[in-house]
Design a protein around this motif. Sequence first.
Motif, PDB file in Angstrom:
ATOM      1  N   ASP A   1       1.041   8.773   1.059  1.00 29.20           N
ATOM      2  CA  ASP A   1       0.873  10.033   0.333  1.00 29.20           C
ATOM      3  C   ASP A   1       2.137  10.448  -0.415  1.00 29.20           C
ATOM      4  OD1 ASP A   1      -1.676  10.208   1.083  1.00 29.20           O
ATOM      5  OD2 ASP A   1      -1.436  11.891   2.463  1.00 29.20           O
TER       6      ASP A   1
ATOM      7  N   VAL B   1      -9.337   5.302  17.038  1.00 30.43           N
ATOM      8  CA  VAL B   1     -10.556   5.889  16.473  1.00 30.43           C
ATOM      9  C   VAL B   1     -10.222   6.930  15.401  1.00 30.43           C
ATOM     10  CG1 VAL B   1     -12.652   7.203  17.038  1.00 30.43           C
ATOM     11  CG2 VAL B   1     -11.783   5.471  18.623  1.00 30.43           C
ATOM     12  N   TYR B   2      -9.043   7.513  15.502  1.00 28.73           N
ATOM     13  CA  TYR B   2      -8.691   8.602  14.595  1.00 28.73           C
ATOM     14  C   TYR B   2      -7.535   8.212  13.674  1.00 28.73           C
ATOM     15  CZ  TYR B   2     -11.743  11.431  17.403  1.00 28.73           C
ATOM     16  OH  TYR B   2     -12.848  11.924  18.021  1.00 28.73           O
ATOM     17  N   GLY B   3      -7.516   8.803  12.500  1.00 27.78           N
ATOM     18  CA  GLY B   3      -6.409   8.596  11.586  1.00 27.78           C
ATOM     19  C   GLY B   3      -5.126   9.118  12.210  1.00 27.78           C
TER      20      GLY B   3
ATOM     21  N   ASP C   1      -4.397   3.592  11.313  1.00 35.13           N
ATOM     22  CA  ASP C   1      -5.015   3.944  10.021  1.00 35.13           C
ATOM     23  C   ASP C   1      -5.805   2.803   9.405  1.00 35.13           C
ATOM     24  OD1 ASP C   1      -4.562   6.625   9.694  1.00 35.13           O
ATOM     25  OD2 ASP C   1      -2.571   6.361   8.817  1.00 35.13           O
ATOM     26  N   LYS C   2      -6.084   1.786  10.179  1.00 36.89           N
ATOM     27  CA  LYS C   2      -6.820   0.648   9.605  1.00 36.89           C
ATOM     28  C   LYS C   2      -8.201   0.512  10.197  1.00 36.89           C
ATOM     29  CE  LYS C   2      -3.064  -1.997   7.797  1.00 36.89           C
ATOM     30  NZ  LYS C   2      -1.903  -2.659   8.316  1.00 36.89           N
TER      31      LYS C   2
ATOM     32  N   VAL D   1      -3.951  15.500  -3.796  1.00 35.44           N
ATOM     33  CA  VAL D   1      -2.800  15.276  -2.917  1.00 35.44           C
ATOM     34  C   VAL D   1      -1.503  15.505  -3.699  1.00 35.44           C
ATOM     35  CG1 VAL D   1      -1.496  13.524  -1.636  1.00 35.44           C
ATOM     36  CG2 VAL D   1      -3.981  13.648  -1.403  1.00 35.44           C
TER      37      VAL D   1
ATOM     38  N   ARG E   1      -6.015   5.108  -2.462  1.00 28.67           N
ATOM     39  CA  ARG E   1      -4.613   4.688  -2.508  1.00 28.67           C
ATOM     40  C   ARG E   1      -4.512   3.173  -2.621  1.00 28.67           C
ATOM     41  NH1 ARG E   1      -1.937   5.757   2.138  1.00 28.67           N
ATOM     42  NH2 ARG E   1      -3.569   6.854   3.245  1.00 28.67           N
TER      43      ARG E   1
ATOM     44  N   SER F   1      -2.794   1.238  -5.621  1.00 29.23           N
ATOM     45  CA  SER F   1      -1.752   0.226  -5.382  1.00 29.23           C
ATOM     46  C   SER F   1      -2.068  -1.055  -6.136  1.00 29.23           C
ATOM     47  CB  SER F   1      -1.641  -0.093  -3.887  1.00 29.23           C
ATOM     48  OG  SER F   1      -1.199   1.017  -3.176  1.00 29.23           O
TER      49      SER F   1
ATOM     50  N   ARG G   1     -10.318  11.029   4.762  1.00 27.56           N
ATOM     51  CA  ARG G   1      -9.341  10.037   5.195  1.00 27.56           C
ATOM     52  C   ARG G   1      -9.714   8.642   4.671  1.00 27.56           C
ATOM     53  NH1 ARG G   1      -8.765   6.778   9.450  1.00 27.56           N
ATOM     54  NH2 ARG G   1     -10.726   7.390  10.397  1.00 27.56           N
TER      55      ARG G   1
ATOM     56  N   ASP H   1      -2.895  10.894  11.027  1.00 27.19           N
ATOM     57  CA  ASP H   1      -2.586  12.302  10.726  1.00 27.19           C
ATOM     58  C   ASP H   1      -3.551  13.250  11.435  1.00 27.19           C
ATOM     59  OD1 ASP H   1      -4.589  11.179   9.206  1.00 27.19           O
ATOM     60  OD2 ASP H   1      -4.336  12.611   7.582  1.00 27.19           O
ATOM     61  N   LEU H   2      -4.537  12.693  12.092  1.00 30.59           N
ATOM     62  CA  LEU H   2      -5.529  13.544  12.724  1.00 30.59           C
ATOM     63  C   LEU H   2      -5.395  13.534  14.234  1.00 30.59           C
ATOM     64  CD1 LEU H   2      -8.676  12.583  10.607  1.00 30.59           C
ATOM     65  CD2 LEU H   2      -7.181  14.544  10.336  1.00 30.59           C
TER      66      LEU H   2
ATOM     67  N   ARG I   1       4.481   8.546  -1.591  1.00 26.76           N
ATOM     68  CA  ARG I   1       4.655   7.707  -2.768  1.00 26.76           C
ATOM     69  C   ARG I   1       3.664   8.126  -3.858  1.00 26.76           C
ATOM     70  NH1 ARG I   1       8.643   6.021  -4.246  1.00 26.76           N
ATOM     71  NH2 ARG I   1       7.815   4.240  -5.397  1.00 26.76           N
ATOM     72  N   THR I   2       2.466   8.444  -3.426  1.00 28.36           N
ATOM     73  CA  THR I   2       1.453   8.888  -4.391  1.00 28.36           C
ATOM     74  C   THR I   2       1.994  10.093  -5.153  1.00 28.36           C
ATOM     75  OG1 THR I   2      -0.235   8.218  -2.802  1.00 28.36           O
ATOM     76  CG2 THR I   2      -0.956   9.601  -4.616  1.00 28.36           C
TER      77      THR I   2
ATOM     78  N   MET J   1       0.841  -1.205   0.000  1.00 30.89           N
ATOM     79  CA  MET J   1       0.000   0.000   0.000  1.00 30.89           C
ATOM     80  C   MET J   1       0.873   1.251   0.000  1.00 30.89           C
ATOM     81  SD  MET J   1      -3.224   1.127   0.594  1.00 30.89           S
ATOM     82  CE  MET J   1      -3.924   2.658   1.168  1.00 30.89           C
ATOM     83  N   ILE J   2       0.596   2.145  -0.912  1.00 24.28           N
ATOM     84  CA  ILE J   2       1.428   3.339  -1.027  1.00 24.28           C
ATOM     85  C   ILE J   2       0.921   4.434  -0.096  1.00 24.28           C
ATOM     86  CG2 ILE J   2       2.192   2.920  -3.383  1.00 24.28           C
ATOM     87  CD1 ILE J   2      -0.104   4.754  -4.281  1.00 24.28           C
TER      88      ILE J   2
ATOM     89  N   LYS K   1      -6.640  16.074  16.780  1.00 25.39           N
ATOM     90  CA  LYS K   1      -6.176  17.466  16.642  1.00 25.39           C
ATOM     91  C   LYS K   1      -7.382  18.375  16.583  1.00 25.39           C
ATOM     92  CE  LYS K   1      -1.994  16.391  14.039  1.00 25.39           C
ATOM     93  NZ  LYS K   1      -1.425  16.356  12.681  1.00 25.39           N
ATOM     94  N   PRO K   2      -7.253  19.574  17.117  1.00 24.13           N
ATOM     95  CA  PRO K   2      -8.412  20.478  17.108  1.00 24.13           C
ATOM     96  C   PRO K   2      -8.803  20.851  15.681  1.00 24.13           C
ATOM     97  CG  PRO K   2      -6.483  21.557  18.055  1.00 24.13           C
ATOM     98  CD  PRO K   2      -6.079  20.157  17.753  1.00 24.13           C
TER      99      PRO K   2
END
Lengths: 311, 180
Positions: free
Chosen positions: A4, A298-300, A254-255, B125, B154, B158, B147, A302-303, A6-7, A1-2, A310-311
């Motif tokens: 961001d 519960v949260y990603g 993230d899953k 992105v 993604r 992939s 998200r 990045d969040l 890599r994207t 799985m790539i 994060k607020p």
Amino acid sequence: MINDDRTTTLLGPLARVAPGARGLDASTPGAGELLDSIMTAAPVPAAARRPRYGLRRLAVGLAAAAVLAGGIVVGPSLLEDGGGATSYASSEIDVRREGDEYVALIKDPYADAGKYQKAFEAVGMNVELLVVPVSPSRAGKVVEFGRETTGDHENGREWTTGMVDAQGRDCRAGQGDCRLLLRFPAIEGGKTVVKLGREARPGETYDSPGRAVKEGEDLAGADVYARKVSDVVAQARERGVSVEYGLLIPHGPDKGYHVDPITPDRVGGDWTVWEAESVKDGTVRLLVTRERLDYNPVYGMDLQENGRPKP
Amino acid sequence: MDDDREAFEAVYRAAYPAITAYAARRCDSPQDAADVVAETFAIAWRRVRDMPAGDEATLWLYGVARNVLANHRRGEGLRRARNVALDTEMASLYAGAPDGTAEMSAIGQAFRSLSEDDRELLSLVAWEGLDREEIATALGVSRNAVRIRLYRARRRFSQALAQAGVHTTESRLIPAGRSL
């Protein structure tokens, strides 16, 4: 799985204008000509002569309908206004055409969904509106939205909602005569399903749980994330809020996760809380894990920061 | 009214480079890109009172442009009177652009096999450099929805890359069957 990065690495070279690069400058002749043509061709766009932009302006347009509904029960009726637009009024809902949009004022949020559907059908729109009980911070907001369509013309147009009082002013759930409002583009064809949040009746379970620490909610401002269960329960008690639990089964960073039911007697005071959800007025559900994790499932990733969103 | 004009002109000047780049990255011809840019700003002017202030205005314009572009792809776009200067300037963005080899590459094919929604998310992105919050603002959805959708996009990308025989490693990219 790539990821961001890599994207970006993979797709960057495909971009005609390199990522991060600017396109054309606004000082070019073409840009000037375009600006002129836009602003002289439509200096006062027809659409702007009627209230439509922003909830507040829209609300003013609705005041008449709202006042009318206050004194008289209008039987379901189709009304033609001067512009030839079609409206519908019943004791449950008013739908008015405003240019290329419809505005629906929900006068009875507890009405049978069929009554709403009838109103939308009368003006030729296929809208399934469900008004569901939600926690205070989500009243007046769309809880779920789906649109099936084949070839529409939804150019930059959107569905918006809010709450207005009889004078057409913005208001919040619980403030006297505050009604739900739905504004949407008049586009033929397709089907739309909207779940709109209304203030719950006392004791009524919310249709979908909200975040209990948000303003207006039972644990507003409380510190719950990555805290011990005993800690959060103490904060809830102080506020006279009852606590239920859900056992969080994390699937990894993230899953995502799922929640299993768990009875209070099986939850230890030293377990960890990752989310507090509003279940109904005066009751929250804590999503917990036995082990303390080094992230909030519960949260990603990045969040969150230190297990807190994060607020 | 004058306030509207002023607000719009300021946003127009600030966002024009970003929106022209956005359109050029997604349209096959300069004329189409010019149409998308023109229609996007025309709608923005009509909806100037909906337009958020500051940096958010550009994000909001991306959202408008996205809808305009989707309509164009369905052949429902509005053909505007030609603005010859704009067409010519737009064409300059097409000169020296990635050539057919990049377009036809396995990565390009894998990318093109994705749905329009997936492509748009990944492009926002990779090309516009937006983060999740900015994408959420542009598309008018929650950060959480972004998200989840991005995660799925993604994943599908992939898979498409794997099917096309493109191996993605952390350090480099090796198209299958091609020696380095």
